[in-house]
Design a protein around this motif. Structure first.
Motif, short mmCIF file in Angstrom:
data_model
loop_
_atom_site.label_atom_id
_atom_site.label_comp_id
_atom_site.label_asym_id
_atom_site.label_seq_id
_atom_site.Cartn_x
_atom_site.Cartn_y
_atom_site.Cartn_z
N GLY A 45 50.06 68.22 23.32
CA GLY A 45 48.71 68.61 23.71
C GLY A 45 48.74 69.75 24.70
O GLY A 45 49.78 70.38 24.92
N THR A 46 47.61 70.04 25.31
CA THR A 46 47.51 71.07 26.33
C THR A 46 46.94 70.47 27.61
O THR A 46 46.24 69.45 27.59
N ILE A 47 47.24 71.09 28.72
CA ILE A 47 46.80 70.58 30.01
C ILE A 47 45.28 70.65 30.14
O ILE A 47 44.64 69.74 30.65
N GLY A 48 44.71 71.76 29.65
CA GLY A 48 43.26 71.92 29.75
C GLY A 48 42.78 72.02 31.18
O GLY A 48 41.65 71.68 31.50
N TRP A 49 43.63 72.50 32.08
CA TRP A 49 43.30 72.68 33.49
C TRP A 49 42.87 71.38 34.17
O TRP A 49 42.08 71.38 35.08
N GLY A 50 43.42 70.26 33.71
CA GLY A 50 43.06 69.02 34.36
C GLY A 50 44.10 67.93 34.21
O GLY A 50 44.60 67.39 35.19
N ASN A 51 44.46 67.60 32.98
CA ASN A 51 45.33 66.46 32.73
C ASN A 51 46.78 66.92 32.65
O ASN A 51 47.26 67.34 31.60
N LEU A 52 47.49 66.81 33.76
CA LEU A 52 48.90 67.22 33.76
C LEU A 52 49.75 66.30 32.91
O LEU A 52 50.89 66.63 32.59
N ASN A 95 52.09 63.06 38.62
CA ASN A 95 50.82 63.29 37.94
C ASN A 95 49.63 62.84 38.78
O ASN A 95 48.50 63.26 38.57
N VAL A 96 49.87 61.97 39.77
CA VAL A 96 48.79 61.49 40.62
C VAL A 96 48.82 62.16 41.99
O VAL A 96 47.96 61.91 42.83
N GLY A 97 49.80 63.02 42.24
CA GLY A 97 49.91 63.72 43.51
C GLY A 97 50.07 65.21 43.28
O GLY A 97 49.45 65.80 42.41
N SER A 98 50.92 65.85 44.09
CA SER A 98 51.18 67.27 43.95
C SER A 98 52.16 67.50 42.81
O SER A 98 53.22 66.87 42.75
N ALA A 99 51.80 68.42 41.91
CA ALA A 99 52.66 68.65 40.75
C ALA A 99 52.33 70.00 40.14
O ALA A 99 51.29 70.61 40.40
N ILE A 100 53.24 70.47 39.30
CA ILE A 100 53.04 71.65 38.48
C ILE A 100 53.28 71.24 37.04
O ILE A 100 54.29 70.62 36.71
N SER A 115 48.80 74.08 38.82
CA SER A 115 49.19 73.37 40.03
C SER A 115 48.10 72.37 40.39
O SER A 115 46.91 72.66 40.26
N LYS A 116 48.50 71.20 40.85
CA LYS A 116 47.55 70.15 41.22
C LYS A 116 47.94 69.56 42.56
O LYS A 116 49.10 69.25 42.79
N GLY A 117 46.97 69.41 43.44
CA GLY A 117 47.20 68.72 44.69
C GLY A 117 47.74 69.57 45.82
O GLY A 117 47.84 69.10 46.95
N ASP A 118 48.07 70.84 45.57
CA ASP A 118 48.60 71.69 46.62
C ASP A 118 48.50 73.14 46.18
O ASP A 118 48.14 73.44 45.04
N ASN A 119 48.83 74.07 47.08
CA ASN A 119 48.83 75.48 46.73
C ASN A 119 49.93 75.77 45.71
O ASN A 119 50.93 75.07 45.63
N LEU A 120 49.72 76.83 44.94
CA LEU A 120 50.73 77.29 43.99
C LEU A 120 51.32 78.59 44.52
O LEU A 120 50.60 79.57 44.73
#
Length: 204
Positions: free
Chosen positions: A57-64, A74-79, A88-93
């Motif tokens: 699938g694809t991330i779709g800018w939401g579901n890592l 997947n529930v914290g900081s991740a790329i 990037s989710k949960g922190d700066n990229l």
């Protein structure tokens, strides 16, 4: 082969002598493949590189969780990375170069440099046109050098005459700390209005 009494060969490691591929399977389905060149793939039985991931699938800018490669939680900081997204989710990229004098280069269309950030000075070079869509553009610089000999104000791809009134140049605090100086277009009289006197040479 590994499996319960009612699930024959549900998991295992197998080798196909015809395709010359070694593969790991779960739920009786191949999951990871190694070809005879040592290339490894996940999500496809045909590795096209040393390590090839083909996400379902694809991330779709939401579901890592849909990412082909997930670094972090997947529930914290991740790329997450899939076929056409890096999210990037949960922190700066942060994207950069570890060596101080090496440039950061963005390319499109192959080897065409579109944006270059100089590793030594931080200077940014854009090799094509730049369009800024917004309400305010602030340039904090000592010198502004424009190569073009003509500057267009109130530009539009269509008829912009309805917004031309008041177009011009404002010099902030030109007179004092609370009084600007302006050169503005008056659409009613079709002339420029100067907020202050103009001094011309004696011969004019």
């Amino acid at each position: 082969e590994l499996g319960g009494t009612s699930d024959n060969d549900i998991a295992g490691i197998s080798y196909n002598s015809n395709t010359q591929k070694l593969f790991l399977k779960t739920n009786n389905t191949g999951q990871l493949y190694i070809d005879n060149s040592g290339n490894v793939s996940v999500g496809t039985d045909t590795p096209a590189a040393q390590f090839h991931v083909n996400p379902s699938g694809t991330i779709g800018w939401g579901n890592l969780g849909n990412a082909g490669i997930l670094v972090g939680s997947n529930v914290g900081s991740a790329i997450g990375i899939d076929g056409n997204e890096i999210v990037s989710k949960g922190d700066n990229l942060y994207i950069g170069t570890a060596t101080a004098d090496k440039d950061l280069i963005f390319r499109t269309g192959g080897a065409n440099n579109r944006l270059v950030i100089d590793g030594s000075t931080g200077d940014v070079t854009i090799s094509s046109n730049l369009t800024v869509s917004g309400t305010t553009t602030t340039i904090n610089t000592t010198n502004l050098n424009v190569e073009d000999k003509n500057i267009t104000i109130n530009y539009s791809t269509g008829d912009s005459s309805s917004t031309a009134d008041g177009a011009g140049i404002t010099i902030q605090d030109a007179v004092d700390s609370s009084t600007d100086a302006t050169i503005l277009w008056d659409a009613t009289t079709d002339r420029f209005d100067f907020s202050n006197d103009i001094q011309l040479p004696d011969s004019k």
